[in-house]
Design a protein around this motif. Structure first.
Motif, PDB file in Angstrom:
ATOM      1  N   GLU A 292       0.832  -1.207   0.000  1.00 21.68           N
ATOM      2  CA  GLU A 292       0.000   0.000   0.000  1.00 21.68           C
ATOM      3  C   GLU A 292       0.867   1.258   0.000  1.00 21.68           C
TER       4      GLU A 292
ATOM      5  N   LEU B 192       2.469   1.778  -3.485  1.00 22.44           N
ATOM      6  CA  LEU B 192       1.520   2.332  -4.452  1.00 22.44           C
ATOM      7  C   LEU B 192       1.257   3.813  -4.185  1.00 22.44           C
ATOM      8  N   LEU B 193       1.171   4.184  -2.922  1.00 20.54           N
ATOM      9  CA  LEU B 193       0.988   5.589  -2.559  1.00 20.54           C
ATOM     10  C   LEU B 193       2.198   6.413  -3.007  1.00 20.54           C
TER      11      LEU B 193
ATOM     12  N   TYR C 131       0.973   7.625   5.169  1.00 22.14           N
ATOM     13  CA  TYR C 131       0.875   6.222   5.566  1.00 22.14           C
ATOM     14  C   TYR C 131       1.010   6.040   7.068  1.00 22.14           C
TER      15      TYR C 131
END
Length: 109
Positions: free
Chosen positions: A2, A5-6, A103
């Motif tokens: 995640e 991808l961010l 994040y």
């Protein structure tokens, strides 16, 4: 995954913003390289290769300018290359920093 991808999303957005500047630097590096190549009698490909090896500070030394004018252009090529690399690194660091903040909210990174 995640986080990756961010980071990639933020990086690509920033690269779109910085693309005109990077394209301008790319063009200058190419033009300086072709100019030096013409002065030194190199092929177009060899001049292109030399310009980016110089601009990205790799500097293999297999091609090197010999005339004073070519050497001055080599300095200009290297200077523009440092700016080119600097923009790329700055965008990467900014994207990574923003991704860390999103994040991991509340972290001091």
């Amino acid at each position: 995954m995640e986080f990756t991808l961010l980071f990639l999303e933020l990086f690509l957005k920033a690269m779109r913003l910085g693309f005109p500047l990077l394209a301008f630097f790319f063009l200058l590096i190419t033009l300086f390289g072709q100019w030096v190549g013409r002065l030194e009698g190199w092929s177009r490909f060899d001049a292109f290769y030399w310009s980016f090896i110089t601009a990205l500070t790799v500097g293999y030394g297999d091609f090197r300018p010999s005339s004073r004018k070519s050497k001055v252009l080599a300095l200009a090529t290297a200077t523009v290359g440092i700016m080119f690399s600097g923009v790329f690194v700055a965008v990467t660091v900014a994207a990574a920093t923003e991704a860390f903040h999103r994040y991991m909210p509340g972290s001091s990174v």
